[in-house]
Design an enzyme around this catalytic site. Structure first.
Site, short mmCIF file in Angstrom:
data_model
loop_
_atom_site.label_atom_id
_atom_site.label_comp_id
_atom_site.label_asym_id
_atom_site.label_seq_id
_atom_site.Cartn_x
_atom_site.Cartn_y
_atom_site.Cartn_z
N ASP A 1 6.99 2.34 -3.00
CA ASP A 1 5.87 1.65 -2.35
C ASP A 1 4.55 2.31 -2.73
O ASP A 1 4.51 3.44 -3.23
CB ASP A 1 6.09 1.70 -0.83
CG ASP A 1 5.55 0.48 -0.13
OD1 ASP A 1 4.64 -0.18 -0.68
OD2 ASP A 1 6.02 0.18 0.99
N ASP B 1 4.74 -9.05 1.64
CA ASP B 1 5.21 -8.64 2.98
C ASP B 1 5.41 -9.86 3.87
O ASP B 1 5.89 -9.73 4.99
CB ASP B 1 4.20 -7.70 3.63
CG ASP B 1 4.44 -6.25 3.23
OD1 ASP B 1 5.47 -5.97 2.59
OD2 ASP B 1 3.61 -5.39 3.55
C1 GLA Z 1 4.81 -1.58 3.18
C2 GLA Z 1 5.87 -2.45 2.53
C3 GLA Z 1 6.88 -2.89 3.56
C4 GLA Z 1 7.48 -1.68 4.23
C5 GLA Z 1 6.41 -0.79 4.80
C6 GLA Z 1 6.97 0.53 5.30
O1 GLA Z 1 4.04 -2.31 4.04
O2 GLA Z 1 5.28 -3.53 1.88
O3 GLA Z 1 7.87 -3.69 2.98
O4 GLA Z 1 8.28 -0.98 3.30
O5 GLA Z 1 5.41 -0.48 3.84
O6 GLA Z 1 6.01 1.33 5.82
#
Ligand code: GLA
Length: 722
Positions: free
Chosen positions: A454, A519
């Protein structure tokens, strides 16, 4: 083969369906044609002569077209392909390259240019992949002088789009709304899109499609370009008053981050270009083919993409062992093949305010480390994946306490946090070594099969040691760190995530294996996001999950069947708390998993089509297997149709003279209620039609209520009636 002193000259590159002609007189090579394939014996110099330009009034006496490397010294009045200078050499901003040599290989040509007064050499490297038809352009600038050369801007070989392209598709967006498409006219002046966020970004995907006003998914000419780079970038489409147009895309530099030391060189990121005369689907299919054959490097290219359960929206930071094992049980029961432990597993991480950088299993929640949960998942027959965000550090972490100077900053300006976090200077070897050591021991200690990598914040002030700008060095360092991990763990798979789809491009895809596209698990939003994503990326790299009934990011509530249907064309997964789902919902979901497993080969290896309809509330896509014996189709309605009956759906890509059986595989929850009667696809044996009928006449579909959809299977009827 090497050519010398070709004045004037022309050279061609041929793909499967495409010819590119470069021509030059006493200037630099320019693209004369990038499109329809020409016959082998086409007279290139004749073509160049046919296109020789008259001189307009009130112009310079040199009529300079858009070359592969436009520059003011040749009288080009638009944006130059190179801007830069040497310190203390006042005239070094100006320069002029001459073509001195050409190296030609079957699918590649390199134009060697030099600028003697400035002691610079420039290679313009253009190649075309004969299978996918996608061209890759790169520029390589060598400093042969004694003093550093500071580059402000260097474009890969410049595209000169034909004037027939009167419109373009721009890709913009934001968090939870990636890959929004805007269709705009090409107009006089400059269309400039810059990204200064330090990652590919949600809002300025580095891609563009030029097209005509009549080009649609199935017909018409179009030209697509994408920069394979995960950092700051610039896209510039300039139309000069004489009708010339140029398209430049490249890495965008801040401060003096691109200084070429004497004897050294820099290279632009690759620019990928495809052209189609058969509409937008054919264009995307070329890009998909290129991703499959040249970009994506899966450890096992033949393995199906595993159905994934991710813990994030199911449990967030609640990592109690019994919750996790219950979720793993439910995941295995529903047919999941990979279980990904998302954020919340490492030392001190109870929410998003702390601990990034402390990549050790939390001693309180995981007293015996991650071994027990990893073993539990493996024992259930699933792969084990782990979320990490290696480039980051929380000010509230042990790592930051020990090494406050590892965070990027420019003194005296305060470091701005994003999601409470700062960015590490991963180009420093001590930082990348620390990250490598942590990740490598986690992977080997726990047999980790998969990382969700990420990157959750923008980096607008990328100051390295002494405050120098390091935005692009950061991306090079990221690529090196991932490459090093993959060399050590060749069977590791990685997902690229950046608050959803903030890092989606071919540069990162050369070293990762799928994207977390957004997301947003809201199916209605996803329909649009997935549509835009499909212009450059095939379905198997599109992470698509069934989220909770009430979307956590949009608040919209949707039934599980519809959510699963729309996720099922991609790399399918589930991100809802399976332990709290009703039995009825679990049944619907496990049917969807089963159907996906049966069909994923077609979606993930077949030709992908966006289906064109006359009703803007409908969204359809289809995949046709390579042998064209099978196809799968998903149609969804975002809203009620404009009129009470659905428009006919024309289905391209099948074999004209082949008879197919067409079966309604699935209808989401409310479809039954929307139709008083519907039976052409419901008959036990399905409907039998030839490919040409499906393509030319089309198919009548059941009426879809708002936010509902259906899946259709199309299978060739073989001699034995199968
Ligand atoms: C980001 C990612 C999510 C999740 C969160 C965890 O927002 O896009 O899918 O993994 O971080 O903190």
């Amino acid at each position: 083969m090497t050519f010398r002193d070709q004045t004037p000259g022309a050279i061609r590159l041929d793909g499967n369906e495409t010819t590119i002609i470069f021509a030059w007189t006493d200037g630099l090579p320019a693209i004369l044609h990038h499109g329809e394939k020409l016959s082998e014996d086409a007279d290139l110099l004749g073509i160049a002569a046919a296109l020789a330009r008259p001189e307009a009034h009130a112009t310079l006496d040199i009529n300079e077209p858009v070359s592969l490397h436009p520059e003011p010294s040749r009288g080009f009045p638009g944006h130059p392909a190179l801007t830069g200078k040497r310190r203390d050499e006042p005239k070094s901003w100006a320069g002029k390259f001459n073509l001195i040599d050409i190296t030609k290989q079957p699918n590649r040509v390199r134009f060697h240019l030099t600028d003697e007064p400035r002691a610079l050499s420039l290679d313009l490297d253009c190649q075309i992949d004969p299978e996918s038809d996608v061209a890759t352009f790169r520029s390589h600038l060598l400093n042969r002088g004694d003093a550093p050369f500071i580059v402000d801007w260097l474009a890969p070989p410049v595209i000169a789009p034909d004037r027939r392209y009167g419109e373009f598709l721009a890709f913009h967006g934001r968090w939870c709304a990636e890959f929004a498409i805007e269709r705009r006219p090409v107009s006089i002046g400059t269309m400039l899109r810059e990204n200064r966020r330090g990652r590919t970004s949600h809002d300025a995907f580095p891609g563009i499609v030029l097209l005509t006003s009549t080009t649609d998914q199935e017909q018409g000419v179009c030209l697509g370009c994408h920069l394979g780079w995960s950092g700051n970038h610039r896209l510039l489409l300039e139309c000069l008053p004489n009708g010339d147009r140029q398209l430049q895309m490249g890495a965008l530099f801040m401060g003096e981050e691109a200084v070429i030391a004497p004897g050294e060189a820099i290279e632009t990121p690759p620019l990928y270009i495809a052209q189609s005369i058969g509409g937008l689907n054919a264009l995307s299919q070329k890009f998909h083919d290129h991703v499959r054959k040249r970009i994506l490097q899966l450890p096992d290219p033949h393995a199906p993409r595993p159905v994934t359960v991710n813990t994030w929206e199911a449990i967030y930071f609640d990592h109690r062992h019994e919750r996790l094992t219950a979720l793993a049980d439910a995941a295995a029961a529903i047919g999941a093949e990979r279980f990904v432990l998302d954020d919340g597993w490492f030392r001190g991480r109870r929410d998003d305010t702390s601990s990034l950088g402390d990549w050790y299993p939390d001693e309180e929640i995981y007293p015996q480390g991650l071994g027990p949960i990893a073993d539990y998942v493996h024992d259930k027959g699933m792969q084990f994946g782990l979320w990490v965000e290696p480039e980051m550090v929380s000010p509230n972490s042990d790592l930051f306490l020990d090494h406050p100077d590892w965070a990027l900053s420019v003194d005296p300006y305060p470091m701005i946090t994003g999601r409470n976090q700062l960015v590490l200077d991963i180009a420093r070897s001590e930082v990348s070594n620390y990250l490598f050591e942590r990740l490598a021991s986690l992977i080997s200690d726990h047999d980790i099969d998969y990382l969700k990598w990420d990157m959750n914040r923008d980096l607008t002030l990328p100051g390295g040691k002494g405050g120098t700008a390091v935005a692009s060095r950061q991306i090079d360092a990221l690529y090196s760190l991932i490459d090093r991990l993959l060399r050590t763990f060749p069977s590791l798979e990685i997902e690229s995530c950046a608050s959803g789809g903030g890092r989606i491009d071919y540069g990162i895809l050369q070293r990762t294996h799928r994207f977390w596209v957004s997301d947003s698990n809201d199916t209605v939003e996803r329909l649009r996001i997935q549509w835009g994503f499909s212009y450059f990326f095939p379905p198997e790299v599109m992470g698509a999950h069934v989220g909770p009934t009430w979307s956590h990011t949009s608040g919209r509530g949707l039934p599980v069947g519809f959510r699963a249907l729309i996720a099922s064309s991609g790399h399918f997964g589930i991100e809802d708390d399976l332990t709290r789902m009703s039995d009825a919902d679990l049944d619907v979901l496990s049917d969807a998993v089963e159907r996906h497993k049966e069909d994923r080969e077609i979606w993930h290896r077949g030709r992908f089509y966006r289906l064109q309809t006359v009703d803007a509330s409908l969204n359809g896509c289809m995949a046709v297997a390579a042998d064209r014996q099978h196809a799968r189709l998903i149609v969804a309605a975002i809203d009620r149709p404009d009129v009470s009956l659905m428009p006919r759906m024309r289905l391209p890509g099948l074999q004209s003279n082949q008879t197919y059986r067409i079966r309604l595989q699935y209808t989401s929850e409310t479809v039954d209620r929307a139709n008083r009667r519907f039976d052409n696809l419901i008959a036990t044996d399905g409907l039998m039609l030839r490919g040409e009928v499906l393509a030319i006449i089309g198919l009548s579909l059941p009426i879809l209520n708002a936010q509902s959809g259906l899946a259709i299977a199309i299978d060739a009827v073989t001699a034995n009636g199968g």
